[in-house]
Scaffold this motif. Structure first.
Motif, PDB file in Angstrom:
ATOM      1  N   LEU A  96       0.518   6.090  -6.155  1.00  0.00           N
ATOM      2  CA  LEU A  96       1.004   4.706  -6.249  1.00  0.00           C
ATOM      3  C   LEU A  96       0.907   3.992  -4.912  1.00  0.00           C
ATOM      4  N   ARG A  97       1.350   4.700  -3.859  1.00  0.00           N
ATOM      5  CA  ARG A  97       1.327   4.103  -2.518  1.00  0.00           C
ATOM      6  C   ARG A  97      -0.109   3.752  -2.115  1.00  0.00           C
ATOM      7  N   GLU A  98      -1.048   4.671  -2.380  1.00  0.00           N
ATOM      8  CA  GLU A  98      -2.455   4.431  -2.025  1.00  0.00           C
ATOM      9  C   GLU A  98      -3.028   3.259  -2.827  1.00  0.00           C
ATOM     10  N   ILE A  99      -2.713   3.212  -4.116  1.00  0.00           N
ATOM     11  CA  ILE A  99      -3.202   2.111  -4.958  1.00  0.00           C
ATOM     12  C   ILE A  99      -2.661   0.772  -4.445  1.00  0.00           C
ATOM     13  N   MET A 100      -1.379   0.738  -4.097  1.00  0.00           N
ATOM     14  CA  MET A 100      -0.767  -0.517  -3.613  1.00  0.00           C
ATOM     15  C   MET A 100      -1.431  -0.981  -2.315  1.00  0.00           C
ATOM     16  N   ARG A 113       6.076  -1.288   5.293  1.00  0.00           N
ATOM     17  CA  ARG A 113       6.016  -0.742   6.660  1.00  0.00           C
ATOM     18  C   ARG A 113       4.565  -0.527   7.094  1.00  0.00           C
ATOM     19  N   MET A 114       3.681  -0.307   6.125  1.00  0.00           N
ATOM     20  CA  MET A 114       2.266  -0.067   6.437  1.00  0.00           C
ATOM     21  C   MET A 114       1.480  -1.375   6.569  1.00  0.00           C
ATOM     22  N   ILE A 115       1.915  -2.412   5.842  1.00  0.00           N
ATOM     23  CA  ILE A 115       1.238  -3.720   5.887  1.00  0.00           C
ATOM     24  C   ILE A 115       2.245  -4.739   6.412  1.00  0.00           C
ATOM     25  N   THR A 116       2.123  -5.052   7.679  1.00  0.00           N
ATOM     26  CA  THR A 116       3.152  -5.881   8.316  1.00  0.00           C
ATOM     27  C   THR A 116       2.721  -7.341   8.505  1.00  0.00           C
ATOM     28  N   ASP A 117       1.450  -7.635   8.230  1.00  0.00           N
ATOM     29  CA  ASP A 117       0.954  -8.986   8.533  1.00  0.00           C
ATOM     30  C   ASP A 117       0.812  -9.863   7.285  1.00  0.00           C
ATOM     31  N   LEU A 118       1.271  -9.360   6.133  1.00  0.00           N
ATOM     32  CA  LEU A 118       1.137 -10.120   4.885  1.00  0.00           C
ATOM     33  C   LEU A 118       2.443  -9.959   4.098  1.00  0.00           C
TER      34      LEU A 118
END
Length: 266
Positions: free
Chosen positions: A50-54, A86-91
């Motif tokens: 799920l995390r990878e797909i997101m 936490r992995m995508i902080t710019d969007l």
């Protein structure tokens, strides 16, 4: 940035319940709707999958320059959204979660139900949310609605009333309305069978979080001065698999915009 679209996605037709509310709440905004049927259903994926797909999906959507992404599915919102942020902080990313506080506030019988995917129902994250948001004196019953979500995705609810009623009845079981008076629709697919649910359980109130999410989007855009002030919002639709079946379903729901099939590499 104000003229960039708001991207909304889930594993199929479910996003439409959120899109419907967004059109009411933020009518000026351009919406990008991505139905990721290549990964349907999210409800049987592992936490890591799920995390990878997101992460991959949100990064894929960057090419459309969204100013905000709405994860229009309870399963990843409950299980992995905090990690993804936490992995995508710019969007900026907004999710949809079971409206448990609302259900707890509405119940008179002190017993609520949660209809959700198998993955959401079994997750430790949902257990934590229940502990945090539902007072201890209120009972909670969970229903695995994955069979209902499956039939909605394939448009069965639009063509076969008897089968739809049978599957919903099997998921809910007997005597639900004697025990509880509020059930949360904790999959964005489920509002599409609300007429069936109301017919089966007329004394039960079904809580749809789509309105809450649409209001969250409006407040977010206003607060960060990203709201589009004028114009009629356009809807762009992408699907990653099964375009013909998907198109048939959305047309039956009154959506007229063209559907574009895209091919993912993840």
């Amino acid at each position: 940035m104000t003229n960039n679209p708001v991207a909304v996605f889930d594993s199929g037709i479910g996003s439409l319940s959120i899109i419907r509310e967004l059109k009411r709440e933020v009518p000026n905004e351009d919406l990008l709707y991505f139905a990721d049927r290549a990964h349907f259903p999210y409800g049987n994926k592992s936490h890591q999958q799920l995390r990878e797909i997101m992460v991959n999906t949100i990064n894929y959507l960057r090419r459309y320059k969204p100013k905000l992404v709405v994860v229009a599915s309870n399963t990843p919102s409950v299980q992995v959204l905090d990690e993804v942020r936490r992995m995508i902080t710019d969007l900026p990313i907004i999710g949809v979660r079971p409206p448990l506080k609302e259900a707890a506030r509405l119940t008179k019988k002190k017993h609520i139900g949660i209809m959700a995917t198998e993955g959401t129902i079994g997750s430790k994250e949902l257990k934590i949310q229940i502990r945090r948001e539902v007072p201890q004196h209120i009972l909670v019953t969970k229903f695995n609605a994955s069979p209902i979500i499956e039939l909605i995705e394939h448009g069965v609810h639009l063509e076969n009333e008897r089968r739809t009623f049978d599957i919903i009845s099997r998921v809910l079981g007997e005597g639900v309305d004697e025990k509880m008076d509020v059930i949360t629709l904790s999959s964005t697919h489920l509002p599409f069978v609300k007429t069936y649910l109301n017919a089966l359980l007329p004394t039960v109130r079904f809580v749809d979080p789509a309105q809450i999410v649409a209001k969250d989007v409006r407040k977010f855009l206003k607060f960060y001065r990203m709201a589009k002030k004028s114009g009629t919002g356009k809807l762009q639709i992408l699907v990653s698999d099964g375009k013909r079946e998907f198109e048939k379903s959305v047309r039956a729901m009154g959506i007229r915009e063209p559907v574009e099939e895209v091919f993912l590499t993840f």
